[in-house]
Design a protein around this motif. Structure first.
Motif, PDB file in Angstrom:
ATOM      1  N   GLN A 174       1.162  -0.013  -2.333  1.00 45.50           N
ATOM      2  CA  GLN A 174       0.089  -0.939  -2.697  1.00 45.50           C
ATOM      3  C   GLN A 174      -0.723  -1.369  -1.475  1.00 45.50           C
ATOM      4  O   GLN A 174      -0.251  -1.303  -0.345  1.00 45.50           O
ATOM      5  N   PRO A 175      -1.966  -1.844  -1.690  1.00 47.55           N
ATOM      6  CA  PRO A 175      -2.858  -2.182  -0.565  1.00 47.55           C
ATOM      7  C   PRO A 175      -2.366  -3.362   0.256  1.00 47.55           C
ATOM      8  O   PRO A 175      -1.739  -4.284  -0.259  1.00 47.55           O
ATOM      9  N   LYS A 206      13.321 -10.727  -2.887  1.00 46.01           N
ATOM     10  CA  LYS A 206      12.088 -11.486  -2.983  1.00 46.01           C
ATOM     11  C   LYS A 206      11.004 -10.733  -2.249  1.00 46.01           C
ATOM     12  O   LYS A 206      11.138 -10.387  -1.083  1.00 46.01           O
ATOM     13  N   PHE A 207       9.920 -10.466  -2.941  1.00 42.99           N
ATOM     14  CA  PHE A 207       8.833  -9.699  -2.352  1.00 42.99           C
ATOM     15  C   PHE A 207       7.926 -10.612  -1.540  1.00 42.99           C
ATOM     16  O   PHE A 207       7.466 -11.646  -2.031  1.00 42.99           O
ATOM     17  N   ASN A 208       7.688 -10.249  -0.297  1.00 40.49           N
ATOM     18  CA  ASN A 208       6.797 -11.011   0.574  1.00 40.49           C
ATOM     19  C   ASN A 208       5.492 -10.253   0.733  1.00 40.49           C
ATOM     20  O   ASN A 208       5.407  -9.289   1.488  1.00 40.49           O
ATOM     21  N   GLY A 209       4.478 -10.652   0.024  1.00 35.09           N
ATOM     22  CA  GLY A 209       3.233  -9.896  -0.012  1.00 35.09           C
ATOM     23  C   GLY A 209       2.312 -10.182   1.152  1.00 35.09           C
ATOM     24  O   GLY A 209       2.427 -11.193   1.847  1.00 35.09           O
ATOM     25  N   THR A 259       0.698  -9.490  -4.549  1.00 38.55           N
ATOM     26  CA  THR A 259       1.747 -10.123  -5.342  1.00 38.55           C
ATOM     27  C   THR A 259       2.500  -9.093  -6.174  1.00 38.55           C
ATOM     28  O   THR A 259       1.945  -8.100  -6.613  1.00 38.55           O
ATOM     29  N   VAL A 260       3.761  -9.375  -6.380  1.00 43.05           N
ATOM     30  CA  VAL A 260       4.618  -8.584  -7.260  1.00 43.05           C
ATOM     31  C   VAL A 260       5.494  -9.574  -8.028  1.00 43.05           C
ATOM     32  O   VAL A 260       6.038 -10.512  -7.445  1.00 43.05           O
ATOM     33  N   LEU A 310       5.921  -0.554 -10.434  1.00 38.71           N
ATOM     34  CA  LEU A 310       5.351   0.077  -9.238  1.00 38.71           C
ATOM     35  C   LEU A 310       5.889   1.485  -9.024  1.00 38.71           C
ATOM     36  O   LEU A 310       5.451   2.170  -8.096  1.00 38.71           O
ATOM     37  N   PHE A 311       6.822   1.922  -9.855  1.00 36.64           N
ATOM     38  CA  PHE A 311       7.498   3.195  -9.641  1.00 36.64           C
ATOM     39  C   PHE A 311       7.485   4.068 -10.898  1.00 36.64           C
ATOM     40  O   PHE A 311       7.473   3.568 -12.022  1.00 36.64           O
TER      41      PHE A 311
END
Length: 547
Positions: free
Chosen positions: A377-378, A437-440, A455-456, A466-467
């Motif tokens: 992702q960007p 925990k995703f840290n965007g 964000t996720v 995402l997969f």
């Protein structure tokens, strides 16, 4: 029109050979005037900003480097500007994917007996992505090429030489048909000293290994090599700068004997090393005590008259021009100023004859690694990417632009995917994903107040969107990250700033026409019109720039 990047970048520059530090002499860098908090006067915020004032002992000019520490991981390659008059202001574009020149099974379990040596793959990278050159690796092509490292021989006998040299030439001849004329060989510098080896034996192996790589390049019709010393642990072989300076000199001489036209590049540069110098070192003259600095300097000094080195410069990987990179940060990145500081620093430490390829990491920063290793992702918006690349294109100190692909973030095929032998291990992986925990990424433009927030969702269902997951009849599971939904926007931005949308692309046969048609429907080639040729024409059709 060819552009020489070694030209002065400003009145403050001191680029004569007299200003460059001698092999083991002083470079005369002085300590900056900092506030008590470690910021230059007038600069505040949680991200520390370091201001260095570099004064040359033999020149009266002063070079100011304003550098904010930014952790860069790895990434590409340098070149001349387009020779076509209509594209004189354009610059070449390079990518660093993970290609394989031998057979493999894809994420969807499709078989690829020729690896990435197919016309469709070459069309994708040369025409769809618009790359002028790609990273090429020989890692794993023969059993002894574990890392593809400089101390590993390319071949032991004529049979191995014929095989690997043939694959490299096949790659170049195929990919240059689709615009990838200037690819480069990526070489790891992992100086693993075998306990059975003496230091001199290792040294001899490194010189011979690099000479063989120069032979391979010449046979393939390529010029560029990139030595990657990021994780090299050079101190495991020697801490003596003289050892590394002499090694660099001897390697360059051996390569030039094998390939007189070789263009040698290095990654990473010396910026991070300079930032780690102690306060005591910054107060006085800085001798050449760093092995990496000594290695590069030895190579530079042995480059030969009229030759140059090139720097794959990744220090600005994730920075956005005139943006703050965190919600609490007040530091505003100004890429033009950093480009000036970085280029002048390397001219001072090495010499004038260096070309700079500035690289960006637009897509796929792993968050968090290694579970999201294949995240695609960007890292910032497409408009932020455009502004970044426009700064590079407009700056005469930048010879070419590079994209760090994170191996697979710009590719929906190839060998970059996760593989699990059974459902049990796949389930263990998904459990890890669920717990993380995703840290965007975050960026905010100070000019437009545009805010980009990556964000996720916290749930496993949201994360797994995402997969793509593939299974075969034997129970194996493959997981491949999906391309960003607006992936085409980022491709189009890089091609437009580099002038690719102003090119007429020949489509030689029906297959190429159909590939172009398929990708155009997906949002690529937005400023080019697909045209079928009249009967009897040499090409089946073309993509022509819109008027």
């Amino acid at each position: 029109m060819n552009q020489h990047v070694g030209a002065k970048v400003g009145q403050a520059s001191c680029l004569s050979s007299a200003c460059a530090p001698k092999a083991f002499g002083a470079s005369a860098w002085r300590r900056p005037d900092l506030t008590e908090t470690g910021h230059p006067r007038g600069v505040t915020g949680k991200m520390p900003v370091l201001l260095w004032v570099a004064r040359s002992a033999s020149c009266k000019s002063t070079i100011q480097l304003i550098l904010a520490p930014f952790g860069c991981a790895l990434i590409l390659c340098v070149s001349l500007l387009f020779a076509t008059p209509a594209l004189a202001e354009s610059k070449k574009l390079y990518h660093w994917p993970l290609l394989k020149l031998t057979s493999y099974v894809g994420a969807d379990f499709s078989e690829h007996p020729n690896g990435d040596l197919t016309a469709e793959r070459a069309f994708y990278w040369g025409r769809v992505i618009g790359s002028d050159g790609l990273a090429l690796s020989i890692r794993g092509m023969l059993p002894h090429l574990v890392e593809g490292g400089w101390q590993e021989p390319v071949y032991h006998d004529d049979g191995e030489k014929k095989f690997i040299f043939g694959k490299a030439r096949e790659f170049q001849e195929l990919y240059r048909r689709y615009g990838c004329n200037d690819s480069f060989l990526h070489v790891h510098a992992h100086p693993i000293l075998d306990p059975a080896q003496t230091r001199e034996q290792w040294r001899a192996a490194a010189v011979e290994g690099m000479k063989q790589r120069a032979e391979l390049l010449r046979h393939a019709g390529l010029r560029r090599m990139l030595l990657d010393v990021e994780f090299s642990k050079m101190e495991t072989v020697s801490n003596d700068p003289r050892f590394w300076y002499d090694l660099g000199r001897d390697i360059m001489q051996a390569m030039r004997e094998a390939h007189p036209d070789i263009l040698f590049g290095f990654y990473p540069g010396l910026t991070n090393w300079y930032l780690t110098l102690s306060e005591e070192e910054k107060r006085g003259d800085i001798p050449m005590t760093n092995p990496r600095h000594a290695l590069y300097k030895g190579m530079y000094d042995a480059r030969g008259k009229g030759n140059r080195l090139w720097n794959y410069e990744a220090w600005l990987y994730g920075a956005c021009d005139r943006c703050v990179g965190g919600r609490e940060s007040k530091y505003v990145w100004k890429l033009e100023r950093h480009v000036k500081g970085i280029t002048e620093l390397h001219h001072q430490l090495l010499g004038d004859d260096i070309e700079f390829v500035f690289a960006k990491w637009d897509l796929g920063r792993s968050q968090p690694a290694p579970i999201f290793k294949h995240f695609k992702q960007p890292n910032y918006s497409a408009e932020m990417a455009r502004r970044n690349y426009e700064v590079f294109v407009e700056n005469p100190a930048v010879a070419a632009i590079a994209v760090w692909d994170d191996f697979g973030a710009w590719d929906d095929a190839g060998i970059y995917f996760l593989s699990f032998p059974d459902e049990t291990q796949f389930a263990a992986w998904t459990n890890q994903v669920a717990s993380l925990k995703f840290n965007g990424a975050y960026q905010r433009s100070v000019d437009t107040d545009e805010e980009y927030v990556q964000t996720v969702g916290d749930s496993l269902v949201e994360k797994m969107k995402l997969f793509d997951v593939f299974r075969n009849q034997t129970g194996e599971v493959h997981v491949r990250a999906k391309l960003a939904t607006n992936f085409a926007e980022y491709v189009n931005v890089t091609k437009q700033v580099c002038g690719k949308d102003r090119l007429t692309i020949p489509l030689r046969d029906r297959a190429e026409f159909e590939w172009a048609e398929r990708y155009k429907k997906q949002g690529f080639f937005p400023r080019q019109t697909l045209v079928k040729s009249k009967p009897g024409a040499q090409d089946y059709g073309s993509l022509k720039p819109e008027k």
